[in-house]
Design an enzyme around this catalytic site. Structure first.
Site, mmCIF file in Angstrom:
data_model
loop_
_atom_site.group_PDB
_atom_site.id
_atom_site.type_symbol
_atom_site.label_atom_id
_atom_site.label_comp_id
_atom_site.label_asym_id
_atom_site.label_seq_id
_atom_site.Cartn_x
_atom_site.Cartn_y
_atom_site.Cartn_z
ATOM 1 N N THR A 13 11.598 22.883 46.668
ATOM 2 C CA THR A 13 11.588 24.338 46.455
ATOM 3 C C THR A 13 10.396 24.756 45.595
ATOM 4 O OG1 THR A 13 13.981 24.270 46.554
ATOM 5 C CG2 THR A 13 13.012 26.260 45.645
ATOM 6 N N ALA A 43 2.536 14.740 46.935
ATOM 7 C CA ALA A 43 3.370 13.522 46.989
ATOM 8 C C ALA A 43 4.825 13.919 47.196
ATOM 9 C CB ALA A 43 3.219 12.724 45.694
ATOM 10 N N GLU A 129 4.360 27.252 31.691
ATOM 11 C CA GLU A 129 4.884 28.627 31.739
ATOM 12 C C GLU A 129 6.160 28.717 32.570
ATOM 13 O OE1 GLU A 129 3.499 31.746 30.183
ATOM 14 O OE2 GLU A 129 5.625 31.812 30.624
ATOM 15 N N GLU A 190 24.546 25.195 41.343
ATOM 16 C CA GLU A 190 24.550 23.891 41.998
ATOM 17 C C GLU A 190 25.983 23.490 42.349
ATOM 18 O OE1 GLU A 190 21.757 22.235 42.564
ATOM 19 O OE2 GLU A 190 20.599 23.792 41.583
ATOM 20 N N LYS A 205 15.761 25.817 27.550
ATOM 21 C CA LYS A 205 14.796 26.928 27.481
ATOM 22 C C LYS A 205 14.748 27.511 26.069
ATOM 23 C CE LYS A 205 15.761 28.031 32.313
ATOM 24 N NZ LYS A 205 16.676 28.784 33.197
ATOM 25 N N GLY A 311 14.210 30.837 41.063
ATOM 26 C CA GLY A 311 13.887 31.082 42.467
ATOM 27 C C GLY A 311 12.449 30.670 42.742
#
Ligand code: HSE
Length: 441
Positions: A13, A43, A129, A190, A205, A311
């Site tokens: 993703t 990779a 970032e 999940e 975070k 996302g």
């Protein structure tokens, strides 16, 4: 024109999203930066796998080491997640003097100090970032935009899954388990959602933000973490009746005083827990999968950042920002133009949760008979804990009724002790529920 040749590790993703975003806006960025951006190798684990974003077969390899070692690659993107192979990739890249872009908050949380030191020792840089709050450029805010400030407060809604669940529970009067099942069906949470709903993702975070803001790398084990599993429909409803919304907050608060014996450094609260936020506060209206972070600087005052925290596209946007920084660093030949992390407060310390002071919401299930309230208030009184209001909402729960107490400022340790005594009263029929109230002072 200068050229950045990016090697991406991970074609899922995030990696796929970055590939796509460069294909879309790489030309625009080249015009803005004067540097051409190219993905030269990717990779992946399985060459034959069908990917959501098509990557030309000629770029693919299954050997991340050869990608990092490839002389044509002058910048590495690590987008595989996890903390073992990802750590190896970063250390290997640094040992070759190559800088790395990562979105990996778990990796930084666990090994940040080691990785920043390794980057610096090898004249490389580490850009991250995308590791906090997806598309919100909060790392840049702390490191550059507000660099002239001391950060007295940071409050973040930094987990979109939890915010989605809490928002729907409030809007629909739904129970946690039902909304979680829906969130899983929609792909927000999940299949094993613990990282999100038990607060660990938010803690990674919050720890990164606290470290950046206060100049010492916060040990993740010192972050107090409570998730949202135990937030019930009932508490959301009762809090709502009193003008509050429950949000999972990452909180970084600098104490105003140093602990006894230390003249130098006041500790910093670094915690994640569900808190009652006054509906009049802007964070109460941040809903759904959105993130928002309030940063209070001693010079600037309050500032607020809002956007998509997760996302493919939000993450890719943050990676493009890092790519721009890396491109300028490579163009200027300065690898640490903006150093990834500057440990300027070696004596930094995290406030133990027991010492943290706040107001509280307490819900008890009690037998509805004379003397019950007196027994409860006596325990708070002996502990010198003040009560600001008491409500007994309508309705019964079997042979008991709900009792809501709003508690004045007290330490977590004192309140926990008092609640343990209250839990033992014969009239109290279930373990007390306690939530902290955030006053944003
Ligand atoms: N699972 C996270 C969230 C996104 O729900 O916000 C990745 O950090």
């Amino acid at each position: 024109m200068h050229r950045v040749n990016l090697g991406i590790v991970g074609g899922g993703t995030v990696g796929g999203g970055v590939f796509q975003a460069i294909a879309r806006n790489g030309g625009l960025m080249a015009s803005r930066l004067g540097v051409e951006l190219r993905v030269v190798r990717v990779a992946v684990q399985d060459l034959a796998k069908t990917r959501p974003v098509r990557i030309p077969a000629a770029l693919l390899t299954t050997d991340w080491r050869s990608l990092v070692d490839d002389p044509a690659v002058n910048l590495v993107g690590e987008f595989i997640g996890g903390t073992t192979t990802a750590r190896e990739i970063l250390l290997h890249a640094f040992s070759r003097g190559k800088s790395v872009i990562t979105a990996n908050k778990a990796l930084l949380s666990a090994h940040g100090e080691e990785l920043f030191a390794a980057a610096q020792a090898n004249g490389a840089n580490l850009y991250y970032e995308a590791s906090v709050a997806g598309g919100i450029p909060i790392v840049k805010v702390l490191r550059e935009g507000l660099i002239g400030n001391q950060f007295t407060r940071i409050y973040g809604i930094v987990n979109g899954t939890c915010n989605y669940i809490l928002s729907r529970m409030k809007l629909e009067g739904a129970e946690f388990a039902d909304v979680l099942a829906d969130a899983q069906k929609l792909g927000y949470a999940e299949a094993e959602p613990s990282l999100d709903i038990d607060g660990h993702d938010a803690a990674h975070k919050t720890g990164i933000l606290a470290s950046l803001a206060h100049g010492f790398w916060v040990n993740p084990k010192e972050i107090y973490v409570e998730g949202i599993r135990s937030v019930s429909r009932k508490d959301i409803q009762f809090a709502g009746q009193m003008g509050y919304t429950i949000k999972l907050l990452g909180i970084v608060k600098k104490s105003t005083t140093a602990p006894a014996g230390s003249k130098r450094f006041a500790p910093v609260q670094v915690s994640v827990y569900p808190a009652l936020v006054p509906n009049t506060h802007v964070l109460a209206s941040v809903n759904g999968v959105f993130n928002a972070i309030l940063v209070r600087g001693d010079v600037v005052g309050d500032t607020l950042y809002y956007g998509r925290g997760a996302g493919q596209d939000a993450t890719a946007s943050a990676v493009l920002s890092d790519l721009a920084d890396a491109a300028l660093d490579l163009k200027c030949g300065i690898q640490n133009r903006v150093p990834p992390f500057v440990p300027h407060e070696r004596a930094g310390a995290v406030t133990p949760i027991g010492d943290v002071v706040s107001p509280y919401y307490v819900r008890l299930s009690v037998v509805d008979k004379p003397g019950t309230l007196a027994a409860i208030t006596a325990i708070f009184g002996r502990a010198k804990i003040g009560i600001s209001s008491v409500r007994q909402p309508e309705g019964t729960e079997g042979d008991s009724v709900p009792l809501i107490l709003m508690i004045h400022d007290a330490t977590n340790a004192d309140l926990t002790k008092a609640l343990a005594k209250i839990a033992k009263l014969a009239a109290v029929k279930a373990p007390p529920i306690m939530l902290r109230v955030e006053s944003f002072e």
